[in-house]
Design a protein around this motif. Structure first.
Motif, short mmCIF file in Angstrom:
data_model
loop_
_atom_site.label_atom_id
_atom_site.label_comp_id
_atom_site.label_asym_id
_atom_site.label_seq_id
_atom_site.Cartn_x
_atom_site.Cartn_y
_atom_site.Cartn_z
N ILE A 109 0.84 -1.21 0.00
CA ILE A 109 0.00 0.00 0.00
C ILE A 109 0.87 1.26 0.00
N ASN A 110 2.03 1.16 0.66
CA ASN A 110 2.93 2.31 0.75
C ASN A 110 3.65 2.53 -0.57
N ILE A 111 3.37 3.64 -1.23
CA ILE A 111 3.99 3.89 -2.53
C ILE A 111 5.16 4.87 -2.40
N TYR A 112 5.50 5.26 -1.19
CA TYR A 112 6.50 6.30 -0.98
C TYR A 112 7.91 5.69 -0.91
N LYS A 113 8.81 6.18 -1.76
CA LYS A 113 10.24 5.81 -1.75
C LYS A 113 10.51 4.32 -1.86
N ARG A 114 9.72 3.63 -2.67
CA ARG A 114 9.99 2.19 -2.86
C ARG A 114 11.37 1.95 -3.47
N HIS A 115 11.73 2.85 -4.40
CA HIS A 115 12.99 2.66 -5.12
C HIS A 115 14.21 2.75 -4.18
N GLU A 116 14.01 3.33 -2.99
CA GLU A 116 15.12 3.40 -2.04
C GLU A 116 15.19 2.17 -1.15
N HIS A 117 14.16 1.34 -1.23
CA HIS A 117 14.10 0.16 -0.35
C HIS A 117 14.38 -1.15 -1.05
N TYR A 118 13.94 -1.24 -2.30
CA TYR A 118 13.98 -2.55 -2.96
C TYR A 118 14.83 -2.50 -4.23
N PRO A 119 15.60 -3.57 -4.47
CA PRO A 119 16.24 -3.67 -5.80
C PRO A 119 15.18 -4.04 -6.84
N ARG A 120 15.54 -4.01 -8.10
CA ARG A 120 14.55 -4.32 -9.14
C ARG A 120 14.98 -5.56 -9.93
N VAL A 121 13.98 -6.25 -10.44
CA VAL A 121 14.30 -7.31 -11.40
C VAL A 121 14.42 -6.64 -12.76
N SER A 122 14.94 -7.37 -13.74
CA SER A 122 15.32 -6.72 -15.00
C SER A 122 14.13 -6.09 -15.74
N ASP A 123 12.90 -6.56 -15.48
CA ASP A 123 11.78 -5.91 -16.17
C ASP A 123 11.08 -4.86 -15.31
N GLY A 124 11.75 -4.40 -14.28
CA GLY A 124 11.29 -3.20 -13.57
C GLY A 124 10.54 -3.42 -12.28
N TYR A 125 10.14 -4.63 -11.97
CA TYR A 125 9.41 -4.86 -10.72
C TYR A 125 10.38 -4.83 -9.53
N TYR A 126 9.83 -4.50 -8.36
CA TYR A 126 10.65 -4.50 -7.16
C TYR A 126 10.85 -5.93 -6.67
N TYR A 127 12.09 -6.22 -6.31
CA TYR A 127 12.41 -7.58 -5.87
C TYR A 127 12.33 -7.66 -4.34
N ASP A 128 11.45 -8.50 -3.86
CA ASP A 128 11.22 -8.59 -2.41
C ASP A 128 10.98 -10.07 -2.06
N PRO A 129 12.08 -10.84 -1.93
CA PRO A 129 11.91 -12.30 -1.77
C PRO A 129 11.45 -12.70 -0.37
N VAL A 130 10.85 -13.88 -0.30
CA VAL A 130 10.33 -14.42 0.96
C VAL A 130 11.45 -14.62 1.98
N SER A 131 12.63 -15.03 1.49
CA SER A 131 13.73 -15.40 2.39
C SER A 131 14.12 -14.28 3.36
N LEU A 132 13.82 -13.02 3.01
CA LEU A 132 14.18 -11.91 3.90
C LEU A 132 13.28 -11.86 5.13
N TYR A 133 12.13 -12.49 5.07
CA TYR A 133 11.12 -12.27 6.11
C TYR A 133 10.79 -13.51 6.94
N THR A 134 11.59 -14.56 6.83
CA THR A 134 11.26 -15.79 7.59
C THR A 134 11.75 -15.72 9.04
N LEU A 135 12.38 -14.63 9.41
CA LEU A 135 12.99 -14.41 10.74
C LEU A 135 14.19 -15.32 10.99
N ASP A 136 14.68 -15.96 9.94
CA ASP A 136 15.91 -16.74 10.05
C ASP A 136 17.04 -15.87 9.50
N GLU A 137 17.88 -15.37 10.41
CA GLU A 137 18.92 -14.42 10.00
C GLU A 137 19.91 -15.02 9.00
#
Lengths: 154, 287
Positions: free
Chosen positions: A112-140
C-alpha cells in the motif's frame, strides 16, 4: 459516518492500483510482432499435487481462486516480484500457514505504501521491485541483503 | 610459346608472395613470450596464463610463475593464484612480493580464520619486506568477522598517522554497530502499530501500518456500536491480521536493517582495501 470511513478506507487501499491503471486499449492498436518471450512472463503453478498438508492445500487453492477469477483478468498490477499472492503461497510453503499469513499482511501493508519504494527494494530486469520471501522468515541466516541499486537477472 | 607466356604470367603473379613472405617461427620461446606479455597487458589473462604455461615447458622462470599468479588473482581465481605464489622459491627476486600477494589472495578467499592461521604460521615467522603490510591485512581480517577485536592500540599500531583516523572509525563501528533491536521493534509495534517500523527507519511503512490498523479498528468499533455485528467481526479480523502482520514485519525489518548495516560496512571495508590495493605493491610489467 461509518460508510464514509469505509469508502475512505477502500479509496486508501485502492489508491496504488488506481494510480497505475492498466491501459487495456493499447493492445488493440497495431504493433510490431515480437517473437521473443516476454520478460515478465509469469510462471504460475496451479497444480495442487505437491501440497501434502491440508493448510498448504488451502493456501494454494485460495491463491488459485484469486489468480483464476481476479488476477488473470485484472492484469499484472502488483509492483513486486514475487507478487503478493505468490509471496503468500511461497511464504506458507517455507514456514507455515500462520507465519505465512502474517508475512502476507506485512507485505500487503508495504504494498500500500507507494513512498520511496525505489530506495528500499532492488529491481528485477523488467522493472518490478524484488522482495523475496527469504528476507522475512525471521531466520537471519537466510537474509541475503541486496542493495536497492542492484538489478536482479531473472 | 603460349605455355611459356602462361608460365611467365603465373610466375609474375606469384613472385610477390614469395618475395614478401617471412619465415617466422611463432612457436619459438621468444615469440610465445612476446605474445603472452601482449595478452597480459591487454588484460586477456586466461589466454596469457595458457601462453605462460607453454613457455614454462621450455624454461623454468620465476617471473612467469609470478605473472601467472597475478593473472589468476586479477581473474578473482584466488585459490589458483595462491598455488602459483606458493611455488616461488626464496631465491627469487619476486619472493617478497609473492608472499604478500599470497596473503592477499588468502584474505580474498574470505576464509578469515584460515587467513589468520596462514599469517601467523607462514607469513609472520619470516623476515619479509612487506611485514607491516601483512600485519595491516591481518588486523583488517578482524573487521570482517564477529570475533572479538584486539585492543584499539594493537589494532591501529601498523597503520600510519594518516590512516589511523579512518581505521579508528571502522574499529569503533565494529565495536558498536548501529544495529536495531528486533525485540524492541516488535514490542513498539505491539504498543503503537507502525512505531516499530519507524524505529527501524522505515517511516513511511510505519505510517501506513498505523493508518490501516487504526482505520480498521475504528470501523470494527463503529460497527459494533451500530449493532452491525457481521461487518464488525470482519473488520475486527482484518484489524487483527494487519496488527499481527505489522508486529511480525517490524521484527523482520529490524533484521533486514541489521543485514543492510553489515553489508554496507563490509562494502566500505572492501572499497577502502581496493583503494589501497590491499597493501600490495603495483607492478610495471606493461611499460
Amino acid at each position: 459516518m461509518s460508510k464514509k470511513i469505509i469508502i475512505f478506507f477502500i479509496s486508501f487501499v485502492m489508491y496504488p492500483l488506481l494510480s497505475f491503471p492498466q491501459t487495456d486499449w493499447i493492445k488493440w492498436e497495431k504493433a510490431d510482432f515480437d517473437y521473443r518471450k516476454p520478460n515478465n512472463y509469469r510462471h504460475r503453478d496451479y497444480s495442487l499435487d505437491n501440497d501434502s498438508s491440508v493448510s498448504r492445500y488451502v493456501v494454494t487453492a485460495t491463491a488459485n481462486i484469486y489468480w483464476y477469477f481476479i488476477s488473470d483478468l485484472d492484469g499484472d498490477n502488483c509492483p513486486f516480484r514475487p507478487s503478493c499472492s505468490a509471496f503468500f503461497v511461497e511464504s506458507s510453503k517455507q514456514t507455515n500457514i500462520f507465519q505465512g499469513t502474517l508475512m502476507f499482511f506485512d507485505r500487503f501493508t508495504r504494498d500500500i505504501n507507494i513512498y520511496k519504494r525505489h530506495e528500499h527494494y532492488p529491481r528485477v530486469s523488467d522493472g518490478y521491485y524484488y522482495d523475496p520471501v527469504s528476507l522475512y522468515t525471521l531466520d537471519e541466516n537466510k537474509i541475503y541483503y541486496i542493495p536497492p541499486s542492484a538489478i536482479i537477472e531473472q | 610459346m603460349n605455355i611459356a607466356l602462361l608460365l611467365s604470367i603465373i610466375l609474375l603473379l606469384i613472385s610477390p608472395n614469395y618475395s614478401q613472405s617471412e619465415n617466422i617461427d611463432f612457436n619459438s620461446p621468444t615469440n610465445i613470450r612476446l605474445f603472452a606479455d601482449h595478452l597480459y597487458c591487454e588484460e586477456d589473462y586466461l589466454r596469457a596464463i595458457f601462453e605462460y604455461n607453454r613457455l614454462l615447458e621450455f624454461e623454468m622462470n620465476d617471473t612467469l610463475v609470478f605473472k601467472i599468479g597475478l593473472c589468476y588473482s586479477y581473474m578473482h581465481d584466488y585459490l589458483s593464484s595462491t598455488y602459483s605464489f606458493e611455488s616461488i622459491p626464496r631465491t627469487s627476486t619476486f619472493y617478497n612480493q609473492s608472499k604478500i600477494e599470497w596473503l592477499k589472495a588468502i584474505l580474498l578467499l574470505r576464509d578469515y580464520s584460515g587467513f589468520r592461521l596462514s599469517y601467523q604460521n607462514q607469513f609472520a615467522v619470516e623476515n619479509n619486506k612487506y611485514q607491516n603490510e601483512g600485519k595491516k591485512l591481518f588486523n583488517f581480517s578482524y573487521l570482517f568477522t564477529d570475533e572479538s577485536l584486539p585492543s584499539k592500540e594493537d589494532f591501529l599500531s601498523p597503520f600510519g598517522l594518516y590512516e589511523k583516523g579512518e581505521l579508528s572509525k571502522f574499529y569503533n563501528w565494529k565495536n558498536d554497530p548501529p544495529y536495531k533491536n528486533s525485540t524492541i521493534a516488535g514490542i513498539m509495534s505491539a504498543i503503537i502499530p507502525g512505531s516499530g517500523k519507524v524505529y527501524v527507519g522505515d517511516t513511511s511503512d510505519g505510517i501506513v501500518a498505523f493508518l490501516v490498523t487504526g482505520i480498521l479498528v475504528f470501523l470494527a468499533y463503529d460497527n459494533f456500536q451500530a449493532d452491525h455485528s457481521t461487518r464488525a467481526w470482519i473488520f475486527t479480523g482484518l484489524a487483527a491480521l494487519f496488527y499481527g502482520g505489522n508486529i511480525y514485519g517490524s521484527i523482520a525489518s529490524a533484521q533486514i536493517h541489521n543485514a543492510k548495516i553489515t553489508f554496507e560496512f563490509n562494502e566500505s571495508l572492501n572499497i577502502y582495501l581496493q583503494k589501497n590495493n590491499y597493501y600490495s605493491p603495483t607492478y610495471d610489467f606493461c611499460k
